[in-house]
Each structure stands twice: as structure tokens, then as C-alpha cells.
Design an enzyme around this catalytic site. Structure first.
Site, PDB file in Angstrom:
ATOM      1  N   ASP A  58      -0.952  -8.203   0.315  1.00 23.52           N
ATOM      2  CA  ASP A  58      -1.954  -7.230   0.784  1.00 23.52           C
ATOM      3  C   ASP A  58      -3.363  -7.829   0.766  1.00 23.52           C
ATOM      4  O   ASP A  58      -4.306  -7.231   0.248  1.00 23.52           O
ATOM      5  CB  ASP A  58      -1.940  -5.969  -0.087  1.00 23.52           C
ATOM      6  CG  ASP A  58      -0.545  -5.451  -0.346  1.00 23.52           C
ATOM      7  OD1 ASP A  58       0.291  -5.529   0.561  1.00 23.52           O
ATOM      8  OD2 ASP A  58      -0.289  -4.971  -1.475  1.00 23.52           O
ATOM      9  N   GLU A 234       1.321   2.173   7.155  1.00 23.25           N
ATOM     10  CA  GLU A 234       0.408   1.932   6.038  1.00 23.25           C
ATOM     11  C   GLU A 234      -0.496   0.744   6.361  1.00 23.25           C
ATOM     12  O   GLU A 234      -0.410   0.134   7.423  1.00 23.25           O
ATOM     13  CB  GLU A 234       1.205   1.661   4.762  1.00 23.25           C
ATOM     14  CG  GLU A 234       2.004   0.364   4.825  1.00 23.25           C
ATOM     15  CD  GLU A 234       2.930   0.173   3.649  1.00 23.25           C
ATOM     16  OE1 GLU A 234       3.225   1.175   2.972  1.00 23.25           O
ATOM     17  OE2 GLU A 234       3.368  -0.970   3.407  1.00 23.25           O
TER      18      GLU A 234
END
Length: 361
Positions: A58, A234
């Protein structure tokens, strides 16, 4: 690119497998609106070593006005927030890493420290991240840290609490950007009553800690490729180019099925009207057997040292088969490559590039 204030001037001319719980899985802001020259095709050789940073998922890279690239990402232990900086993208790979905050042993912010992003807003540094109480590890929400020191490695990171959304449901992957003087937050959240794990949401912000006005759903998992393993949208990230805003996001479970989709809106349109956003019916960035990169996603955007070449930042694994829960597999590595542009002015993500040969590292 870097999200928000730290935008450079316009150039010239998650993860998320939840067992027995809602699963799910960031938007960056970027310079203004001019087509960028693409000297080579997507996936062509670039002066980067990949993986750039091992065991960091991420990834978020912010290029600040002080000339440094600031890097943060998810550590596989899910227990801390780390920060690196370098004057070059390549240098992030060997830069010293500092732990600027650790999870609580009990209570809120005690588990699943996920997907931090660092932003510089109105003279202060902010980190948005996801976490859960130590006693309820899937009750994941969005939290904020603040540091008023010009150097985010100094000063004090103050816990500013939970960033409240419309519901107390599974939420994460917050990112912020500005467009035409208005600040926005984009994030992933489960909407009560919806047949999904998470959708992507957008809201205006009254300040870096507070949403204001309506919160609108921009995309929910509807295509087969968004619903493998988990029904997930997401990790939003935004780049502004060519009179449009492009919002990338990630979909499906965090194994080799993880991939990226894309939303597009005209820069003159009302960002808060979901009808103005168009959605690609096919993924724009996926696993690749030829380069042996699997589950690419949860990206951010930045710009190269030349100030005009757009760069895609993301994580991927180097193998397809995973033993056990992918959430427990630590080998999602940060990677970077040039982002191309098609003749119609839309981004050309290409394919995830192969690992750099060891002798050139």
C-alpha cells in the site's frame, strides 16, 4: 502523484482479506492539466530498481516542495507507521527508515495498522491510516495523526482521533486532494445493507479532520473481476491530467486476483455527482505471468525527478501461489514504473514490470 498541497507545478508544454468479517482494502492529487510527453512505451526500461522497497504494501509517495520524496506504506506486522525520504525515487529503496508511531497495546488504534498516507496541508503534516481496537481487530476505521513541525521526522505526531464518516462500519484507505479550491476525501467503506465488502466514497472536507456535506458512492464492485474472493473496491488514488481527473482503485482479494480499475471525470464537472464519473468495464492493471508480478494494486502517483514524467507506485508479489491467508503473507513489495498516456489523453498503465536484474541494482 503526491496528494494535495505538495503538488508540483504543472509541467511545461489494499490486502484485505477478512475472515468472518467485512473485508476490504487511497487518492492522490496531482498537478494540473497538460498532456505529458511519453518518450517510451509503458513498461519500458526506467532508471528504477524493482522492487523499490521490499515487504512494504500500500505504498504512498509524496513529493514535497522541499525537494524530498516522502514514502510510507503498510508494514507486514501491521503494528507501526514508517517513514522514509530521499531526493530521488530510486534513493527511497536505500533510505533510512524511521518508525514515527506505534500501535497501542490496548484499546483503539491497537491492531491492523494499514495503508498510511502522508499529506502536507495548510502548513502541517497529516497521516491518514486505518486501524482497529486491540480487542476488536476487524472494527477497522480511519484515524489521523498531525505534526506541525516543518520536518515530519521531527516534532511530535499528535493523535487527532477518528475521522468520522456517515456510518460506524468497516472503513479504510483514506486519501485527500484538492480540486479548484475545494478539498476532498476519498476512501473505502462498507455501506449497511449493500451486497459488498467496500465501495469507494467521496466527500468534501471542512478541514483536514472533518467531512462536510453529502458522502457519495462513486463505485461499488459490480463486475466479475471486482468480486473474486471478496467484493472490494478500495485504495483510491487520483491524478489530474488533460482536462480530466482519473481515480484508480483496487479490486478483489489481495492474492493474484488483486487488480486495478479506473474512474474518469471531466475537470469541469461536479465531482460530487456520481453520474459524472465513468467507470472502465475492464481492469487497467493486472497480474502478469510474463513479468512474474502478481496482485498489483493499492497504488499512488508521483512524478519523476524531471518534474514531468508521471510515475505509478504500487505493490505486487513475485509469485502466484500463497500458502494460507494472503493477509499473512509479507511479500507485497513496493514497485515504481513510468505511467504512460494514450493518444486520447487517458492513462496507459501498461503491465507490471519485471524485477530488475541484480547486477544493475
Amino acid at each position: 502523484m503526491s496528494r494535495e498541497d505538495a503538488f508540483l507545478p504543472e509541467p511545461p508544454g489494499r490486502r484485505l482479506l477478512l475472515k468472518g468479517a467485512l473485508a476490504a482494502g487511497a487518492l492522490t492529487a496531482v498537478p494540473a492539466t497538460v498532456a505529458h510527453a511519453a518518450p517510451t512505451g509503458p513498461g519500458a526500461a526506467v532508471p528504477y530498481v524493482n522492487p523499490l522497497v521490499r515487504n512494504r504494501a500500500d505504498p504512498h509517495i509524496h513529493r514535497h516542495t522541499d525537494g524530498f520524496y516522502y514514502f510510507t506504506a503498510t508494514a507486514p506486522e501491521y503494528d507501526r507507521i514508517i517513514l522514509r525520504r530521499s531526493r530521488t525515487l530510486r534513493g527511497i529503496g536505500t533510505a533510512a527508515e524511521s518508525v514515527i508511531w506505534r500501535k497501542h497495546e490496548t484499546g483503539v488504534m491497537g491492531a491492523h495498522i494499514w495503508a498510511p498516507e502522508i499529506h502536507h496541508i495548510d502548513g502541517k503534516w497529516y497521516i491518514y491510516f486505518a486501524s482497529a481496537p486491540a480487542e476488536d481487530i476487524w472494527a477497522i476505521r480511519i484515524w489521523v495523526l498531525e505534526n506541525s513541525h516543518p520536518n515530519p521526522f521531527k516534532g511530535t505526531w499528535v493523535e487527532r482521533g477518528q475521522l468520522k464518516t456517515a456510518w460506524e462500519t468497516f472503513s479504510l484507505d483514506a486519501t485527500t486532494f484538492t480540486h479548484r479550491g475545494t478539498r476532498y476525501l476519498a476512501w473505502a467503506q462498507h455501506e449497511p445493507g449493500m451486497d459488498n465488502n467496500t465501495a469507494i466514497w467521496l466527500s468534501r472536507m471542512a478541514d483536514p479532520l472533518t467531512l462536510t456535506g453529502p458522502q457519495v458512492r462513486l463505485t461499488t464492485p459490480e463486475y466479475d473481476w471486482e468480486r473474486i474472493g471478496f467484493r472490494v473496491n478500495e485504495g483510491p488514488s487520483v491524478i489530474k491530467r488533460n482536462g480530466r481527473l482519473f481515480m484508480s482503485y483496487s479490486a478483489s482479494a489481495t492474492d493474484f486476483n488483486y487488480c486495478m480499475g479506473l474512474l474518469t471525470i471531466d475537470a469541469d464537472a461536479d465531482l460530487m455527482d456520481p453520474a459524472h464519473w465513468s467507470k472502465s468495464p475492464t481492469p487497467v492493471f493486472t497480474s502478469n505471468d510474463t513479468t512474474r508480478q502478481y496482485g498489483p494494486g493499492h497504488n499512488s502517483f508521483t512524478v519523476a525527478e524531471d518534474g514531468r514524467t508521471d510515475v505509478l507506485v504500487y505493490h505486487a508479489r513475485q509469485y502466484k501461489e500463497i500458502v494460507g491467508d494472503p493477509l499473512n503473507d509479507p511479500n507485497r513489495h513496493t514497485r515504481v514504473q513510468r505511467l504512460g498516456w494514450k493518444p486520447d489523453g487517458t492513462p496507459d498503465f501498461g503491465i507490471p514490470v519485471a524485477d530488475t536484474a541484480k547486477e544493475s541494482a
